[in-house]
Write a protein that holds these residues in place. Structure first.
Motif, PDB file in Angstrom:
ATOM      1  N   ILE A   1      31.280   4.044 -32.198  1.00 16.48           N
ATOM      2  CA  ILE A   1      31.687   2.964 -33.092  1.00 16.48           C
ATOM      3  C   ILE A   1      33.265   3.010 -33.396  1.00 16.48           C
ATOM      4  O   ILE A   1      34.027   1.647 -33.476  1.00 16.48           O
ATOM      5  CB  ILE A   1      30.761   2.947 -34.518  1.00 16.48           C
TER       6      ILE A   1
ATOM      7  N   TYR B   1      28.494  -3.524 -38.922  1.00 16.41           N
ATOM      8  CA  TYR B   1      27.265  -3.299 -39.563  1.00 16.41           C
ATOM      9  C   TYR B   1      26.771  -4.510 -40.433  1.00 16.41           C
ATOM     10  O   TYR B   1      25.696  -5.028 -40.421  1.00 16.41           O
ATOM     11  CB  TYR B   1      27.198  -2.139 -40.531  1.00 16.41           C
TER      12      TYR B   1
ATOM     13  N   GLY C   1      23.975  -4.996 -37.942  1.00 18.23           N
ATOM     14  CA  GLY C   1      23.006  -3.921 -38.673  1.00 18.23           C
ATOM     15  C   GLY C   1      23.192  -2.469 -38.328  1.00 18.23           C
ATOM     16  O   GLY C   1      22.887  -1.648 -39.272  1.00 18.23           O
ATOM     17  N   SER C   2      23.210  -2.103 -37.081  1.00 13.07           N
ATOM     18  CA  SER C   2      23.076  -0.951 -36.746  1.00 13.07           C
ATOM     19  C   SER C   2      24.014  -0.599 -35.137  1.00 13.07           C
ATOM     20  O   SER C   2      23.846  -1.697 -34.535  1.00 13.07           O
ATOM     21  CB  SER C   2      21.988  -0.259 -36.666  1.00 13.07           C
ATOM     22  N   LYS C   3      24.180   0.590 -34.773  1.00 13.97           N
ATOM     23  CA  LYS C   3      24.793   0.842 -33.467  1.00 13.97           C
ATOM     24  C   LYS C   3      23.752   0.237 -32.497  1.00 13.97           C
ATOM     25  O   LYS C   3      23.872  -0.312 -31.440  1.00 13.97           O
ATOM     26  CB  LYS C   3      24.981   2.295 -33.272  1.00 13.97           C
ATOM     27  N   SER C   4      22.399   0.586 -32.350  1.00 14.05           N
ATOM     28  CA  SER C   4      21.396   0.361 -31.401  1.00 14.05           C
ATOM     29  C   SER C   4      21.183  -1.302 -31.583  1.00 14.05           C
ATOM     30  O   SER C   4      20.769  -1.786 -30.302  1.00 14.05           O
ATOM     31  CB  SER C   4      19.989   0.913 -31.875  1.00 14.05           C
ATOM     32  N   ALA C   5      21.308  -2.056 -32.584  1.00 16.84           N
ATOM     33  CA  ALA C   5      21.369  -3.419 -32.591  1.00 16.84           C
ATOM     34  C   ALA C   5      22.382  -3.996 -31.939  1.00 16.84           C
ATOM     35  O   ALA C   5      22.310  -5.093 -31.336  1.00 16.84           O
ATOM     36  CB  ALA C   5      21.073  -3.790 -34.218  1.00 16.84           C
TER      37      ALA C   5
ATOM     38  N   TYR D   1      15.482  -0.556 -25.071  1.00 10.93           N
ATOM     39  CA  TYR D   1      16.230  -1.471 -25.941  1.00 10.93           C
ATOM     40  C   TYR D   1      15.924  -2.737 -25.534  1.00 10.93           C
ATOM     41  O   TYR D   1      16.021  -3.673 -26.300  1.00 10.93           O
ATOM     42  CB  TYR D   1      17.669  -1.079 -25.920  1.00 10.93           C
TER      43      TYR D   1
END
Length: 230
Positions: free
Chosen positions: A52, A67, A71-75, A137
């Motif tokens: 990130i 974020y 929302g998140s790194k995976s998102a 994913y």
């Protein structure tokens, strides 16, 4: 008697000048900058190796904005996959091929895909990495499935018209054909380094790639032709 120059010195002017501020970006511009930076980062390092901190630096933003948007790194990674595939799908759907002879229309679809993958190395890398984790994913994105349906429908319409006109072989499945076109368009890219090393020949050479493309086009035309023996 001495006189002090009333004009401010250059250093003073520099000190007094207000710093140039970067033009304020809209929320969508900020989101697109993050996606561009994330695409390069994940294509190079994968999800696990992507950082990130590097995305923030490349996008000229801060972690809070990432974020807030994703929302998140995976998102963010899933959104990167969606964005990369959306670019391919959007261009595919602008292809004006359905008025052409069906065989030529399908060959032009191959020409487009071959060129797109050669231009978009990030997409090739992202797909290779996602295959390595069994599309873990990609399966989280209903959008990717929805984007794929119109392209398959276009392929099917060209096939059906070619069969009805007696020009294309009747035993051709649209999905198998599309996968074949995709394979002919990117196998040499996903394996460029290993194949170049094994055979001591540079598979990134422009002349080699042009000849390989012509070979693949002839193979595809032969496969599609009604006159080809099965």
């Amino acid at each position: 008697m001495t006189y002090r120059d009333s004009a401010p010195d250059a250093a003073g002017v520099k000190r007094q000048a207000s710093p140039r501020r970067r033009p304020r970006r809209s929320a969508e511009q900020s989101r697109q900058e993050i996606l561009r930076a994330a695409t390069a980062e994940f294509a190079t390092h994968g999800l696990a190796g992507g950082r990130i901190s590097r995305i923030v630096q490349k996008a000229g933003t801060n972690p809070r904005m990432i974020y807030e948007h994703f929302g998140s790194k995976s998102a963010l990674y899933v959104a990167t996959l969606e964005n990369a595939l959306a670019a391919l799908r959007a261009e595919e759907l602008t292809l004006d091929v359905e008025h052409l002879d069906p065989l030529e229309g399908l060959l032009q679809l191959f020409d487009f895909m071959n060129g797109h993958f050669e231009r978009d190395g990030h997409l090739v890398s992202l797909l290779r990495a996602e295959n390595g984790v069994k599309a873990r994913y990609m399966k989280k994105s209903p959008r990717i499935h929805e984007m794929s349906s119109p392209v398959l429908a276009m392929t099917e319409r060209l096939l059906n018209r070619g069969i009805a006109e007696g020009k294309l072989h009747p035993d051709i499945d649209p999905l198998r054909l599309y996968v074949m076109i995709a394979a002919l368009s990117q196998f040499h890219l996903t394996n460029v380094h290993t194949l170049s090393s094994m055979f001591d020949h540079d598979l990134s050479d422009k002349d080699w790639r042009a000849k390989r493309r012509a070979d693949a086009r002839r193979m595809l035309a032969s496969y599609l032709s009604k006159d080809t023996q099965r």
